[in-house]
Design a protein around this motif. Sequence first.
Motif, short mmCIF file in Angstrom:
data_model
loop_
_atom_site.label_atom_id
_atom_site.label_comp_id
_atom_site.label_asym_id
_atom_site.label_seq_id
_atom_site.Cartn_x
_atom_site.Cartn_y
_atom_site.Cartn_z
N THR A 1 12.48 33.76 5.91
CA THR A 1 11.21 33.17 5.51
C THR A 1 11.45 31.75 5.00
O THR A 1 10.68 30.85 5.29
CB THR A 1 10.55 34.01 4.39
N SER A 2 12.49 31.57 4.25
CA SER A 2 12.81 30.26 3.70
C SER A 2 13.12 29.26 4.83
O SER A 2 12.68 28.12 4.77
CB SER A 2 14.02 30.39 2.77
N LYS B 1 10.89 25.92 5.76
CA LYS B 1 11.51 24.59 5.88
C LYS B 1 11.20 23.97 7.24
O LYS B 1 10.91 22.78 7.34
CB LYS B 1 13.03 24.66 5.67
N GLU B 2 11.24 24.79 8.28
CA GLU B 2 10.92 24.29 9.62
C GLU B 2 9.46 23.81 9.68
O GLU B 2 9.16 22.78 10.28
CB GLU B 2 11.18 25.37 10.68
N GLU B 3 8.57 24.53 9.05
CA GLU B 3 7.16 24.13 9.00
C GLU B 3 6.99 22.83 8.22
O GLU B 3 6.23 21.95 8.61
CB GLU B 3 6.30 25.24 8.37
N LEU C 1 6.07 16.96 8.13
CA LEU C 1 6.59 15.62 7.83
C LEU C 1 6.74 14.78 9.09
O LEU C 1 6.44 13.58 9.09
CB LEU C 1 7.93 15.73 7.09
N GLU C 2 7.20 15.40 10.17
CA GLU C 2 7.33 14.67 11.43
C GLU C 2 5.97 14.21 11.95
O GLU C 2 5.82 13.08 12.43
CB GLU C 2 8.03 15.54 12.49
#
Length: 132
Positions: free
Chosen positions: A3-4, A8-10, A15-16
Amino acid sequence: MPTSIKEKEEQIKVLEAEYQKKSKALEDHARIREAHIQEVEKSIEHYGSRLGLCFSRAQNCLRFMFTLIDSANPDREFSFNLRVDAATNSYELLQCEPALEKSANLLEQLNEDNNLSRFVCLMRKEFKNTYN
């Protein structure tokens, strides 16, 4: 833990996307600014070739120079220096060469209407009427 990593990927994706959006906005702003600069340069070139007007920054003032006024001597230079007094927020005519009788009246009008473009045109017209 998975989940973490997903969180972070989300966050990275968000941010991108923000980066891409801001990057595009900066590129658009730069493109608009460049177009504006080209337009101003074209106008300056036009004023120079048609009216013999050029201007430059001098110490704490703007210097306006005209040619093409005296038909007997088209290269003769007519000029004036103008600045804004920060204390009074009004224009000051520091120099006018050759002198113009009506320059004080024109300056007074400029300080009333704040129309610099009109003032420059009237100064040129006055040079032409006086010295041509």
